[in-house]
Design an enzyme around this catalytic site. Structure first.
Site, mmCIF file in Angstrom:
data_model
loop_
_atom_site.group_PDB
_atom_site.id
_atom_site.type_symbol
_atom_site.label_atom_id
_atom_site.label_comp_id
_atom_site.label_asym_id
_atom_site.label_seq_id
_atom_site.Cartn_x
_atom_site.Cartn_y
_atom_site.Cartn_z
ATOM 1 N N ARG A 48 0.850 -1.203 0.000
ATOM 2 C CA ARG A 48 0.000 0.000 0.000
ATOM 3 C C ARG A 48 0.882 1.250 0.000
ATOM 4 O O ARG A 48 1.469 1.609 1.015
ATOM 5 C CB ARG A 48 -0.911 -0.006 1.220
ATOM 6 N N ASP B 233 1.918 5.251 -0.204
ATOM 7 C CA ASP B 233 1.379 6.503 0.329
ATOM 8 C C ASP B 233 1.093 7.493 -0.795
ATOM 9 O O ASP B 233 1.500 7.296 -1.944
ATOM 10 C CB ASP B 233 2.373 7.131 1.314
ATOM 11 N N TYR C 47 12.051 -1.299 -3.373
ATOM 12 C CA TYR C 47 11.779 0.097 -3.694
ATOM 13 C C TYR C 47 13.064 0.783 -4.144
ATOM 14 O O TYR C 47 14.171 0.388 -3.760
ATOM 15 C CB TYR C 47 11.260 0.854 -2.466
ATOM 16 N N ARG D 135 10.865 5.744 3.576
ATOM 17 C CA ARG D 135 11.239 7.162 3.552
ATOM 18 C C ARG D 135 11.950 7.581 4.834
ATOM 19 O O ARG D 135 12.798 8.470 4.817
ATOM 20 C CB ARG D 135 10.001 8.020 3.304
#
Length: 269
Positions: free
Chosen positions: A52, A54, A114, A202
């Site tokens: 999921r 952001d 990622y 992040r």
């Protein structure tokens, strides 16, 4: 019912994240709405994703599953053709195919990868890529950054780098975390783990960037990582520098076992 696997990509700038939210444009909301529209379903078909993302986060390797009546699902080719005629330009479905037995887009995945891309230095990023990279004004020392990132690898409680959710664990296994500079000067950080909790990527990047610029030292990072409580001194990097690149699944005969393992609450030895 037939379970279909969809592989998709999207530019996150126009979405308020993955998850459906009333009154907001989301990837899940768009996908469910258009699947129902092109297949003439009486109500939206629920989709489940591997990760999921952001608001503002992009994806090139998102994976989704959807369960449909066999006579509607077919082999997925009709759905693929119709979706790519109907979907907006910032959301593309690359493939649709029947999922193997035991497949679950979320729980069957054994790792997600990622990329976080950064332009460092006082000059702002090329306008053509400004929505895909974050800007760090100080020059980054990649040796310092990578040395810091290497200390975070392995199984641990990443609570210092996550926004906690009620009843959710923050124990994860970080498999890869390192950066290199591309030919155009952009720094590309790869972050791969068995799973991620909310804002983990992040926050991890923000922590090692602080070490790479010299604003913080390795002792600070190690102190943060040793305490599984979110620390306000860790900067959460902007969403637009982050892209979900790949989701990996085990062989078909191991899918069910992986789902059972992923559904078990993790703990540290």
């Amino acid at each position: 019912m037939v379970r279909l696997r969809l592989d998709l990509a999207y530019h996150g700038a126009g979405f308020a994240g993955w998850a459906d939210q009333p009154g907001l444009r989301t990837v899940q909301g768009e996908l469910e709405r258009w699947i129902a529209a092109v297949l003439r379903l009486p109500e939206p078909a629920r989709v489940v994703c591997a990760g999921r993302t952001d608001a503002g986060v992009h994806a090139r390797g998102q994976v989704v599953h959807v369960d449909l009546a066999a006579e509607v699902a077919g082999d997925g080719s009709t759905l693929l053709r119709r979706l790519n005629r109907a979907l907006p330009d910032d959301l593309v479905v690359r493939t649709v195919r029947p999922a193997p037995p035991g497949f679950d887009a979320r729980f069957a995945a054994d790792w997600r990868r990622y990329s976080y891309r950064i332009v460092d230095g006082p000059i702002r990023p090329d306008p053509l890529i400004r929505h895909l990279v974050a800007h760090v004004r100080e020059p980054l020392d990649l040796d310092r950054l990578n040395a810091a990132a290497a200390t975070l690898l392995g199984l641990r409680d990443f609570g210092a780098f996550c926004r906690r959710r009620e009843g959710a664990t923050t124990i994860r296994t970080l498999l890869d975390f390192a950066g290199h500079r591309l030919d155009d000067g952009v720094i590309d950080l790869t972050v791969r783990a068995d799973a991620f909790c909310h804002s983990m990527v992040r926050s991890l990047v923000g922590a090692v960037v602080a070490v790479g610029t010299g604003r913080r030292d390795l002792a600070w990072l190690q102190g943060i990582a040793a305490t599984p409580v979110r620390d306000s001194s860790v900067q959460v990097m902007p969403a637009h520098g982050l892209t979900l690149e790949q989701v990996h699944y085990p062989p078909d005969d191991q899918l069910a076992a992986r789902v059972a393992e992923a559904r078990t609450t993790r703990s540290l030895p």
